[in-house]
Enzyme design. Structure first.
Site, PDB file in Angstrom:
ATOM      1  N   SER B  11       1.124  -0.823  -0.228  1.00 51.01           N
ATOM      2  CA  SER B  11      -0.346   0.318  -0.554  1.00 51.01           C
ATOM      3  C   SER B  11       0.636   1.083  -0.034  1.00 51.01           C
ATOM      4  CB  SER B  11      -0.979   0.142   1.015  1.00 51.01           C
ATOM      5  OG  SER B  11      -0.453   0.020   2.610  1.00 51.01           O
ATOM      6  N   HIS B  38      -3.048  -1.117  -3.065  1.00 51.84           N
ATOM      7  CA  HIS B  38      -4.115  -0.315  -2.391  1.00 51.84           C
ATOM      8  C   HIS B  38      -3.981   0.703  -3.092  1.00 51.84           C
ATOM      9  CE1 HIS B  38      -4.657  -2.301   1.634  1.00 51.84           C
ATOM     10  NE2 HIS B  38      -4.919  -3.752   1.053  1.00 51.84           N
ATOM     11  N   ASP B 130      -3.440  -5.682   5.718  1.00 47.24           N
ATOM     12  CA  ASP B 130      -3.566  -6.095   4.920  1.00 47.24           C
ATOM     13  C   ASP B 130      -2.622  -7.544   4.216  1.00 47.24           C
ATOM     14  OD1 ASP B 130      -5.505  -7.717   2.930  1.00 47.24           O
ATOM     15  OD2 ASP B 130      -4.983  -5.724   1.573  1.00 47.24           O
TER      16      ASP B 130
END
Ligand SMILES: C[S@@+](CC[C@H](N)C(=O)[O-])C[C@H]1O[C@@H](n2cnc3c(N)ncnc32)[C@H](O)[C@@H]1O
Lengths: 292, 197
Positions: B11, B38, B130
């Site tokens: 991300s 992301h 995540d």
């Protein structure tokens, strides 16, 4: 190289109740889907496998069942379990003016075509809770085309169709939708279209004056009319390629010559048998015109 | 060749880490690569373009049912989850998982269930957790886990969470990831160097 595996803490998404046997699991899933089709008539057999599998496991975990076969037993013997599973298997996520650039392009490239028709027939296939349909109704009204339009909005799922008919959407999403609406080329003030009521945003009922909501299954039902525009966004992604191709035949047969087919922003006609019958109107938007 | 897919998740800080990693791979890298980075739900194809400029590999943003190809980096589009199927990728708009769509966990888990021990998972810099459970799932299915050394990460939260979830993973500095991938792609060093000692 598999030596270290056993020591790893299991934080995986699904319970490791037995060693993973993908081929066996595939058999179990195929049997379950076959059973559902033969017993209830819902045909999920050619849906995209990874997604179906994920949704089935969700239900298994929620019911604390030991296996796919255990789910089969429950689903085939309990209609209530089938109901639950139907909701699991239909992914209804949607939004008003989702992908604003699509609506801008539609105004620029498709609306001028529609102006030349005395009467406009539009099909939203897989309309879910209807946000897309209300968005299109607003656009058509703003372009002065609504009164000569008839919109057929269909979905496999009765529950979402009822919600679509009611026209009440969550208030907390209105900020996002207002934003989308403006970026989609909206010509009025978005707040004119709804009033806060019944704990939600109740949309102007005259937007659905020319809308018919009805149940239709793209897999098993046939064409029911001829249309100038068919929108099917983010529905075919849940089907495997063979089924996609079959549904594209249905769309092709249901579309008037020079009619317009709209897909979701990450979908394509590539490798579909009807690919060469369409021209993409304004790439990268997924708006295709039937030219042969 | 023992590996069929390289799954990468990142991300915050991902663009420069990916540029470094993918820039270190040759055009003929033989394993398909799938990337979940992301980003905001409205971001356009820019990410794929930027990465394309940084690597000799072919970079494309995924469209539904795209075939997995050698020499290609498949980048997840904004606002869709990506599911790895046998030989191709499917998209879905299911609800975000841990506030993310695309979700690294969702992509990793499906890659592991489809390609099992033929899966390599890599977690790079990032500001949330995540990917950690997805990486564990890859290892549980017999695949291999690589993690960018949190000390070299722009934001260490994501790689730290991954190390915690997968203590047996190989932790490598950013510059060492591409050479290691190349080595793995040649089928060399099938035994993890750390567990081998
Ligand atoms: C993700 S929603 C898409 C909603 C909307 N078109 C959009 O893009 O925002 C997918 C919809 O497809 C419907 N669907 C799934 N299988 C179907 C089928 N066989 N026939 C008709 N609709 C189906 C689901 O019930 C769900 O409402």
């Amino acid at each position: 190289m598999a030596v270290q595996i056993a020591e790893v803490p299991d934080t995986g998404a699904e319970p490791d109740r037995q060693a993973f046997k993908p081929d066996l699991e595939r058999i179990e899933i195929e049997l379950l889907l076959e059973g559902i089709f033969r017993h209830y008539g819902f045909d999920f057999r050619a849906y995209a496998y990874a997604s179906i599998r994920r949704r089935l496991w969700k239900r298994i975990e929620e019911e604390k069942l030991p296996s796919m076969s255990a789910l089969q037993e429950r689903v085939l013997h309990e209609p209530a379990m089938m109901e639950k599973l139907l909701l699991d298997l239909s992914i209804n996520v949607t939004a008003m003016f989702r992908d604003p650039s699509f609506y801008i392009t539609f105004r620029q490239h498709v609306v001028p075509l529609l102006r030349t028709y005395p009467f406009i027939r539009i099909w939203h296939a897989g309309c879910s809770t209807g946000e897309e349909v209300y968005s299109m109704a607003m656009l058509l009204r703003e372009e002065g085309l609504y009164d000569r339009s008839r919109i057929y909005a269909t979905d496999i799922n009765e529950v979402v169709l009822q919600r679509a008919k009611a026209g009440i959407f969550p208030l907390e999403r209105m900020q996002e939708y207002t934003d989308n609406y403006m970026r989609a080329g909206g010509k009025r003030s978005f707040s004119e279209y709804y009033t806060a009521k019944y704990g939600g945003a109740l949309f102007d009922q005259s937007l659905t004056k020319n809308v018919v909501f009805s149940q239709h299954n793209l897999v098993t039902d046939r064409s029911f009319s001829e249309f100038n525009v068919i929108l099917c966004r983010n529905v075919l992604i849940y089907f495997d390629k063979t089924l996609q191709s079959k549904v594209h035949s249905l769309f092709y047969d249901s579309l008037a010559m020079f009619g317009v087919l709209v897909l979701g922003s990450k979908e394509t006609l590539r490798f579909m048998s009807h690919e060469e019958c369409y021209q993409q109107m304004a790439p990268p938007e997924k708006i295709f015109r039937k030219v042969r | 060749m023992p590996y069929s897919i390289v799954a990468i998740g990142t991300s915050w800080g991902g663009l420069s880490a990916l540029t470094n990693l993918l820039g270190g791979l040759p055009e003929e890298f033989p394993i398909p690569i799938v990337v979940v980075q992301h980003r905001s739900k409205d971001s356009d194809r820019l990410l794929a373009q930027l990465l394309g400029d940084a690597t000799p590999l072919k970079v494309c943003e995924v469209e539904d049912k795209d075939a997995l190809c050698a020499g290609t980096v498949h980048v997840a589009p904004a606002n869709y989850h990506i599911l790895v199927e046998s030989g191709h990728l499917s998209l879905t708009t299911e609800e975000p998982v841990r506030f993310s769509r695309p979700s690294i966990d969702v992509m990793f888990t499906s890659a592991a269930d489809t390609y099992r021990s033929e899966t390599i998972g890599i977690i790079l810099t990032g500001a949330n957790e995540d990917g950690a459970s997805g990486l564990a799932h890859i290892v549980k299915r017999g695949g291999r886990a690589l993690i960018q050394d949190p000390k070299t990460a722009e934001i260490p939260i994501m790689p730290e969470a991954a190390v915690q979830a997968v203590p047996t993973a190989e932790v490598l500095g950013l510059d060492d990831l591409a050479p290691r991938l190349l080595e793995l792609s040649r089928g060399a060093a099938k035994v993890d160097r750390r567990t081998a000692v």
